[in-house]
Design an enzyme around this catalytic site. Sequence first.
Site, PDB file in Angstrom:
ATOM      1  N   GLU A   1       0.844  -1.190   0.000  1.00  0.00           N
ATOM      2  CA  GLU A   1       0.000   0.000   0.000  1.00  0.00           C
ATOM      3  C   GLU A   1       0.875   1.235   0.000  1.00  0.00           C
ATOM      4  O   GLU A   1       1.898   1.303   0.686  1.00  0.00           O
ATOM      5  CB  GLU A   1      -0.906  -0.003   1.229  1.00  0.00           C
ATOM      6  CG  GLU A   1      -1.817   1.208   1.333  1.00  0.00           C
ATOM      7  CD  GLU A   1      -2.778   1.118   2.512  1.00  0.00           C
ATOM      8  OE1 GLU A   1      -3.477   2.114   2.771  1.00  0.00           O
ATOM      9  OE2 GLU A   1      -2.812   0.042   3.165  1.00  0.00           O
TER      10      GLU A   1
ATOM     11  N   GLY B   1       0.633   5.839  -0.658  1.00  0.00           N
ATOM     12  CA  GLY B   1      -0.203   6.961  -0.285  1.00  0.00           C
ATOM     13  C   GLY B   1      -1.455   7.087  -1.130  1.00  0.00           C
ATOM     14  O   GLY B   1      -2.488   7.565  -0.647  1.00  0.00           O
ATOM     15  N   MET B   2      -1.381   6.677  -2.405  1.00  0.00           N
ATOM     16  CA  MET B   2      -2.498   6.881  -3.316  1.00  0.00           C
ATOM     17  C   MET B   2      -3.181   5.600  -3.760  1.00  0.00           C
ATOM     18  O   MET B   2      -4.255   5.637  -4.357  1.00  0.00           O
ATOM     19  CB  MET B   2      -2.015   7.643  -4.563  1.00  0.00           C
ATOM     20  CG  MET B   2      -1.491   9.037  -4.270  1.00  0.00           C
ATOM     21  SD  MET B   2      -1.052   9.944  -5.775  1.00  0.00           S
ATOM     22  CE  MET B   2       0.342   8.990  -6.376  1.00  0.00           C
TER      23      MET B   2
ATOM     24  N   LYS C   1      -3.389   0.879  -3.544  1.00  0.00           N
ATOM     25  CA  LYS C   1      -3.054  -0.412  -2.954  1.00  0.00           C
ATOM     26  C   LYS C   1      -2.761  -1.384  -4.088  1.00  0.00           C
ATOM     27  O   LYS C   1      -3.319  -1.264  -5.183  1.00  0.00           O
ATOM     28  CB  LYS C   1      -4.221  -0.934  -2.107  1.00  0.00           C
ATOM     29  CG  LYS C   1      -4.586  -0.037  -0.931  1.00  0.00           C
ATOM     30  CD  LYS C   1      -5.777  -0.583  -0.152  1.00  0.00           C
ATOM     31  CE  LYS C   1      -6.163   0.352   0.998  1.00  0.00           C
ATOM     32  NZ  LYS C   1      -7.319  -0.151   1.765  1.00  0.00           N
ATOM     33  N   VAL C   2      -1.884  -2.353  -3.824  1.00  0.00           N
ATOM     34  CA  VAL C   2      -1.535  -3.352  -4.833  1.00  0.00           C
ATOM     35  C   VAL C   2      -1.933  -4.732  -4.309  1.00  0.00           C
ATOM     36  O   VAL C   2      -1.615  -5.097  -3.171  1.00  0.00           O
ATOM     37  CB  VAL C   2      -0.028  -3.330  -5.159  1.00  0.00           C
ATOM     38  CG1 VAL C   2       0.306  -4.392  -6.201  1.00  0.00           C
ATOM     39  CG2 VAL C   2       0.388  -1.951  -5.672  1.00  0.00           C
TER      40      VAL C   2
ATOM     41  N   LYS D   1      -3.095  -2.913  -9.321  1.00  0.00           N
ATOM     42  CA  LYS D   1      -2.918  -1.662  -8.590  1.00  0.00           C
ATOM     43  C   LYS D   1      -4.241  -0.904  -8.622  1.00  0.00           C
ATOM     44  O   LYS D   1      -4.786  -0.628  -9.699  1.00  0.00           O
ATOM     45  CB  LYS D   1      -1.807  -0.820  -9.217  1.00  0.00           C
ATOM     46  CG  LYS D   1      -1.434   0.402  -8.399  1.00  0.00           C
ATOM     47  CD  LYS D   1      -0.127   1.009  -8.880  1.00  0.00           C
ATOM     48  CE  LYS D   1       0.334   2.132  -7.977  1.00  0.00           C
ATOM     49  NZ  LYS D   1       1.662   2.664  -8.354  1.00  0.00           N
TER      50      LYS D   1
ATOM     51  N   ASP E   1      11.002   8.581  -7.804  1.00  0.00           N
ATOM     52  CA  ASP E   1      10.842   7.828  -6.558  1.00  0.00           C
ATOM     53  C   ASP E   1      11.700   6.558  -6.566  1.00  0.00           C
ATOM     54  O   ASP E   1      11.256   5.498  -6.111  1.00  0.00           O
ATOM     55  CB  ASP E   1       9.369   7.471  -6.350  1.00  0.00           C
ATOM     56  CG  ASP E   1       9.040   7.152  -4.888  1.00  0.00           C
ATOM     57  OD1 ASP E   1       9.819   7.543  -4.002  1.00  0.00           O
ATOM     58  OD2 ASP E   1       8.008   6.511  -4.640  1.00  0.00           O
TER      59      ASP E   1
END
Length: 311
Positions: free
Chosen positions: A40, A42-43, A45-46, A61, A155
Amino acid sequence: MSGITPTSQSQYAGYEGLELPPGTVVSCGSQFEIVQRLGEGGMSKVYKAFDRLMNRYVALKVMKNDVPEWAHRHFRREARMCAGFMHTNLVHVSQVGTTEEFDLLWFAMEYLRGKDVGWFVDSGTSMSIPVICEIFAQVLDALRYVHLRRIVHCDIKPSNIFVTRDSHDPLLRIVKVLDFGVARDLSDLSSHSTGHVMGDPRYIAPEQTIPGNYIDHRADLYALGMTFFELVTGGRHPFEDLFDQHPRQLLVAHREREPLPVSSYLSDSVPAAKARALDAFFVKACGKQAHHRFADAASMKDALNELVKFG
């Protein structure tokens, strides 16, 4: 002849089949059965999910339902961006859609078996220089591919570098760069207009710590340099003393504080020439000014090839 016999040619003589005219909409019939949550952010969940139509597992995702509109734009852009990737070291998106029941955006990716590099950092597991260089060489191949398309990942960090094995050859190590959720497309001004600092404060480049500031591909090289420091030192970080403080302190440190050299965390048994080479690589990767760093992913990979000689 080309391998087609007269019999096989005449067998289909006059057969044209159904012609699909331009504008025809072909619907997707896949059904994904959720197996478990994998992670999971910030924006989103996988999830690990089973694709009933294709009889295979996928990574699904899914956009969270309580995020702001700019996050929705990032999510849609990530799906389109990754769907266009055709590179061994990047995860390919196969499908995009919306859940009927919850009205959530989602996209399906290949499901990977293995571990991310963050596992090695968190466990303090040491990696040999040749293995680190092998992994980083593949990461840099992926970064070169996206950078040529004027995309900055923004990132890069251990948890977004995944090491998997080929299903047929267990000796073949394949590295995948994950999560383009906060990536910037430098040709699209709307991709970096949120006014937020995007990325993990432990790894982002000095110029990335200022909202709305201009960045380019060398921000990814800086983040990879910070990751290099952690792997070489068995999980240490140049600014680890700030981890328990407000993230703002890390942002300031990236801009203003000179990190200790890699060699300060190495055993005295490490040859001096090897320690100097590791220090020089880190300093070049993590220059405070972008023009002090490696010019591009290819030149950083060339420098890695020199490190391999130290074993």
